[in-house]
Design a protein around this motif. Structure first.
Motif, PDB file in Angstrom:
ATOM      1  N   THR A  14       0.830  -1.213   0.000  1.00  0.00           N
ATOM      2  CA  THR A  14       0.000   0.000   0.000  1.00  0.00           C
ATOM      3  C   THR A  14       0.864   1.263   0.000  1.00  0.00           C
ATOM      4  O   THR A  14       0.707   2.154  -0.850  1.00  0.00           O
ATOM      5  CB  THR A  14      -0.897   0.011   1.260  1.00  0.00           C
ATOM      6  OG1 THR A  14      -1.579  -1.232   1.327  1.00  0.00           O
ATOM      7  CG2 THR A  14      -1.883   1.145   1.228  1.00  0.00           C
ATOM      8  N   MET A  15       1.783   1.342   0.961  1.00  0.00           N
ATOM      9  CA  MET A  15       2.562   2.576   1.129  1.00  0.00           C
ATOM     10  C   MET A  15       3.680   2.688   0.097  1.00  0.00           C
ATOM     11  O   MET A  15       3.928   3.757  -0.460  1.00  0.00           O
ATOM     12  CB  MET A  15       3.153   2.618   2.545  1.00  0.00           C
ATOM     13  CG  MET A  15       2.142   2.793   3.641  1.00  0.00           C
ATOM     14  SD  MET A  15       1.301   4.382   3.578  1.00  0.00           S
ATOM     15  CE  MET A  15       2.545   5.457   4.292  1.00  0.00           C
ATOM     16  N   ALA A  17       4.026   1.386  -2.946  1.00  0.00           N
ATOM     17  CA  ALA A  17       3.579   1.672  -4.312  1.00  0.00           C
ATOM     18  C   ALA A  17       3.239   3.160  -4.438  1.00  0.00           C
ATOM     19  O   ALA A  17       3.634   3.830  -5.409  1.00  0.00           O
ATOM     20  CB  ALA A  17       2.359   0.818  -4.652  1.00  0.00           C
ATOM     21  N   ALA A  18       2.525   3.681  -3.452  1.00  0.00           N
ATOM     22  CA  ALA A  18       2.109   5.092  -3.492  1.00  0.00           C
ATOM     23  C   ALA A  18       3.330   6.017  -3.428  1.00  0.00           C
ATOM     24  O   ALA A  18       3.415   7.017  -4.159  1.00  0.00           O
ATOM     25  CB  ALA A  18       1.152   5.370  -2.333  1.00  0.00           C
ATOM     26  N   LEU A  19       4.286   5.671  -2.575  1.00  0.00           N
ATOM     27  CA  LEU A  19       5.482   6.506  -2.420  1.00  0.00           C
ATOM     28  C   LEU A  19       6.327   6.489  -3.698  1.00  0.00           C
ATOM     29  O   LEU A  19       6.855   7.525  -4.125  1.00  0.00           O
ATOM     30  CB  LEU A  19       6.296   5.980  -1.229  1.00  0.00           C
ATOM     31  CG  LEU A  19       7.111   6.984  -0.445  1.00  0.00           C
ATOM     32  CD1 LEU A  19       6.239   8.100   0.118  1.00  0.00           C
ATOM     33  CD2 LEU A  19       7.841   6.297   0.699  1.00  0.00           C
ATOM     34  N   ALA A  20       6.445   5.302  -4.306  1.00  0.00           N
ATOM     35  CA  ALA A  20       7.238   5.191  -5.550  1.00  0.00           C
ATOM     36  C   ALA A  20       6.623   6.072  -6.649  1.00  0.00           C
ATOM     37  O   ALA A  20       7.346   6.781  -7.359  1.00  0.00           O
ATOM     38  CB  ALA A  20       7.301   3.734  -6.000  1.00  0.00           C
ATOM     39  N   LEU A  21       5.293   6.046  -6.757  1.00  0.00           N
ATOM     40  CA  LEU A  21       4.636   6.874  -7.782  1.00  0.00           C
ATOM     41  C   LEU A  21       4.824   8.353  -7.475  1.00  0.00           C
ATOM     42  O   LEU A  21       5.031   9.178  -8.373  1.00  0.00           O
ATOM     43  CB  LEU A  21       3.145   6.526  -7.864  1.00  0.00           C
ATOM     44  CG  LEU A  21       2.805   5.125  -8.404  1.00  0.00           C
ATOM     45  CD1 LEU A  21       1.299   4.878  -8.343  1.00  0.00           C
ATOM     46  CD2 LEU A  21       3.319   4.944  -9.839  1.00  0.00           C
ATOM     47  N   MET A  76      10.063  -0.184   2.328  1.00  0.00           N
ATOM     48  CA  MET A  76       8.666   0.020   2.755  1.00  0.00           C
ATOM     49  C   MET A  76       8.030  -1.342   2.996  1.00  0.00           C
ATOM     50  O   MET A  76       7.075  -1.735   2.349  1.00  0.00           O
ATOM     51  CB  MET A  76       7.904   0.794   1.684  1.00  0.00           C
ATOM     52  CG  MET A  76       7.384   2.152   2.097  1.00  0.00           C
ATOM     53  SD  MET A  76       6.885   2.316   3.800  1.00  0.00           S
ATOM     54  CE  MET A  76       6.422   4.019   3.824  1.00  0.00           C
ATOM     55  N   VAL A  77       8.644  -2.088   3.925  1.00  0.00           N
ATOM     56  CA  VAL A  77       8.157  -3.431   4.269  1.00  0.00           C
ATOM     57  C   VAL A  77       7.709  -3.406   5.727  1.00  0.00           C
ATOM     58  O   VAL A  77       8.003  -2.456   6.456  1.00  0.00           O
ATOM     59  CB  VAL A  77       9.267  -4.486   4.037  1.00  0.00           C
ATOM     60  CG1 VAL A  77       9.625  -4.576   2.567  1.00  0.00           C
ATOM     61  CG2 VAL A  77      10.507  -4.201   4.877  1.00  0.00           C
ATOM     62  N   PRO A  78       6.986  -4.428   6.188  1.00  0.00           N
ATOM     63  CA  PRO A  78       6.508  -4.412   7.572  1.00  0.00           C
ATOM     64  C   PRO A  78       7.658  -4.257   8.577  1.00  0.00           C
ATOM     65  O   PRO A  78       8.734  -4.840   8.396  1.00  0.00           O
ATOM     66  CB  PRO A  78       5.815  -5.772   7.727  1.00  0.00           C
ATOM     67  CG  PRO A  78       5.411  -6.151   6.332  1.00  0.00           C
ATOM     68  CD  PRO A  78       6.480  -5.604   5.447  1.00  0.00           C
ATOM     69  N   ALA A  79       7.411  -3.461   9.620  1.00  0.00           N
ATOM     70  CA  ALA A  79       8.432  -3.188  10.634  1.00  0.00           C
ATOM     71  C   ALA A  79       8.807  -4.474  11.362  1.00  0.00           C
ATOM     72  O   ALA A  79       8.032  -5.421  11.416  1.00  0.00           O
ATOM     73  CB  ALA A  79       7.891  -2.157  11.620  1.00  0.00           C
ATOM     74  N   GLY A  80      10.032  -4.477  11.922  1.00  0.00           N
ATOM     75  CA  GLY A  80      10.469  -5.613  12.736  1.00  0.00           C
ATOM     76  C   GLY A  80      11.515  -6.442  12.013  1.00  0.00           C
ATOM     77  O   GLY A  80      12.331  -5.907  11.238  1.00  0.00           O
ATOM     78  N   PRO A  81      11.504  -7.750  12.237  1.00  0.00           N
ATOM     79  CA  PRO A  81      12.565  -8.614  11.691  1.00  0.00           C
ATOM     80  C   PRO A  81      12.644  -8.600  10.166  1.00  0.00           C
ATOM     81  O   PRO A  81      13.711  -8.855   9.609  1.00  0.00           O
ATOM     82  CB  PRO A  81      12.172 -10.021  12.165  1.00  0.00           C
ATOM     83  CG  PRO A  81      11.105  -9.856  13.193  1.00  0.00           C
ATOM     84  CD  PRO A  81      10.549  -8.482  13.087  1.00  0.00           C
ATOM     85  N   ILE A  82      11.527  -8.285   9.507  1.00  0.00           N
ATOM     86  CA  ILE A  82      11.551  -8.259   8.032  1.00  0.00           C
ATOM     87  C   ILE A  82      12.517  -7.164   7.544  1.00  0.00           C
ATOM     88  O   ILE A  82      13.232  -7.334   6.556  1.00  0.00           O
ATOM     89  CB  ILE A  82      10.128  -8.067   7.463  1.00  0.00           C
ATOM     90  CG1 ILE A  82       9.283  -9.301   7.791  1.00  0.00           C
ATOM     91  CG2 ILE A  82      10.146  -7.813   5.958  1.00  0.00           C
ATOM     92  CD1 ILE A  82       7.821  -9.208   7.408  1.00  0.00           C
TER      93      ILE A  82
END
Ligand code: NDP
Length: 470
Positions: A14-15, A17-21, A76-82
């Protein structure tokens, strides 16, 4: 030969894709990579006129190779270990001075740790808080940056370009070193929880106390959005109150389950405030209210066992004008607590947080954007360490709204409508104006059972009570 992009972004959710555009739209080429390639393909297919600005890649290796060094790579991936796993996978592919920018909702302590790890590695690191949801990310979010001044300067032109603008001023600022950006974003989210809860409490007084329909509630919120409460959250509360469910034809609010979700950033704010010893009871009450909302089965059991406490209210008890003033007071009290927390954190972590600029960055793009933040910025310009309740114009506004807040809490309590955030704000305010609290009793108790001693109001040198002998 076409030049390579300087920027890359990983995570086309969600975030991302929007930020890249948004970045592409501001005239920057950007390479993109997503774990699931199909998502990248769909993103590119839907990118329309911005297609030429985007460089799609199907592997991390191709992604890094597609970017011009020194690279600026946004995660822009989920926070934490990822985030850690993504950094670990990236690092062997990077060159010295490449910059990794974590733009997700990281906990500031994770960001601090990642800065430490980057110190002994060749790459540089920035942790940035981005607020405004998908719409904000696409057309102008509020951006709170943490990290080295030189790294901020390297990306400032692009971050300013993509950020929201308040009267031409970009809502993107450097907050300080390390996790400062994510810390400010965390407190933003804590305030967001509180703002939302207080609006929900006003809705409860309308719905359960005065028996108003959602349409009537919508009218009140629409009216409030033209006065001191003018804000994005009041505006959307009007819109959701006015909406009709296309399935049943009922008011949309009347078909939505009363269990509020949360990703945890409000809870982090409450925990961190406790760690600093700064009371933020309005935020704490809002977090607790979300937790209580989740316990639906227990609440239903309680309603059956104890009966509903709800009693109708009349316009003698409460009016929309009183509620508007109560919410205005609650909002001032909540922000006063939030900024006090930021001031304490600034000193504790030696960040020199730009207090008035934090208020300015929040004026547009983010979820808590509101007209009142402009006055808060001016008040913080005059004194960033003085609690907002003592600053003009909030001191006078509180005096004007205080009796409405008290009447609202009284009326709601009488009617059996929980208003935990508004009541917590009032209690905090009452305590802030109590020259002599009952803490002398606590000190006496502590001395009684633990011989902890106390200070006296007079000069007598006797730090213990007579109870030891009793
Ligand atoms: P989404 O769930 O929409 O997207 C997550 C993205 O991360 C996808 O591209 C997904 O790829 C990728 N991803 C998930 N797991 C992994 C993994 N193990 N390895 C590599 N990539 C992975 O999340 P959002 O865009 O909503 O949120 C992203 C960040 O932004 C979060 O930290 C969130 O808290 C923060 N944020 C979100 C806001 C919002 O309103 N949504 C507002 C502000 C911040 P794939 O397609 O392969 O699953």
């Amino acid at each position: 030969m076409t030049h390579k992009p300087e920027y890359g972004l990983i995570g086309l959710g969600t975030m991302g894709a929007a930020l890249a555009l948004n970045i592409a739209e501001k005239g920057n080429k950007i390479a993109v990579y997503n774990r699931t390639t199909k998502v990248t393909d769909e993103f590119i297919a839907a990118s329309g006129a911005l297609r030429d600005q985007l460089v799609a890649t199907a592997s991390l290796k191709d992604f890094v190779a597609a970017i011009q060094a020194p690279r600026k790579i946004i995660l822009m991936v989920p926070a934490g270990p990822i985030v850690d796993a993504q950094i670990e996978a990236l690092v062997p592919l990077l060159d010295a001075d490449d910059l990794i920018i974590d733009a997700g909702n990281a906990h500031y302590a994770d960001t601090n740790r990642r800065f430490k790890e980057a110190e002994t590695a060749a790459y540089n690191f920035l942790g940035i808080g981005v607020s405004g949801g998908e719409e904000g990310a696409r057309h102008g979010p509020s951006i709170m940056v943490g990290g080295a001044q030189s790294d901020w300067e390297a990306v400032a032109p692009v971050l300013r370009a993509i950020s929201a603008k308040y009267e031409d001023t970009p809502c993107a600022e450097h907050m300080g070193a390390g996790g400062a950006g994510h810390y400010v974003k965390m407190v933003h989210n804590g305030i967001e929880y509180a703002d939302m809860q207080m609006i929900a409490e006003a809705y409860a007084v309308f719905r359960d106390g005065l028996g108003w329909t959602s349409t009537q509630v919508a009218e009140a919120f629409e009216q409030w959005n033209t006065g001191p409460l003018a804000s994005y959250l009041v505006e959307i509360s009007g819109k959701v109150s006015r909406a009709t469910d296309p399935v049943t034809g009922k008011a949309m609010l009347d078909v939505i389950l009363d269990q509020a979700g949360q990703k945890g950033t409000g809870r982090w704010t409450a925990i961190e405030a406790q760690m600093l010893g700064v009371p933020v009871p309005v935020i704490e009450a809002a977090v607790a209210a979300r937790n209580l909302s989740a316990k639906r089965d227990t609440r239903i059991q309680g309603a059956e066992r104890f009966g509903s406490p709800l009693q109708p209210l009349t316009s003698d008890d409460i009016t929309p004008e009183m509620l508007e003033k109560a919410l205005t007071a609650g909002k001032i009290l909540c922000y006063a607590q939030g900024f006090e927390m930021l001031d304490a954190a600034s000193r504790h972590f030696e960040w020199s947080l730009p207090m008035s600029n934090i208020a300015r960055v929040w004026r547009e793009g983010c979820i808590i954007r509101s007209d009142m933040l402009g006055d808060m910025a001016e008040a913080l310009d005059k004194s960033s360490s003085q609690n907002l309740i003592f600053s003009a114009p909030f001191c006078d506004m509180l005096m004007d709204c205080e009796s409405a807040l008290r009447a609202t809490v009284l009326a709601a309590t009488k009617a059996g409508i929980p208003v935990p955030a508004l009541a917590a704000g009032l209690s905090w305010f009452d305590t802030m104006r109590t020259a002599r609290t009952p803490a002398n009793m606590i000190q006496a108790q502590r001395d009684f059972f633990g011989a902890h001693g106390f200070k006296r109001l007079d000069d007598v040198d006797a730090p213990h009570g007579p109870w030891a002998a009793q």
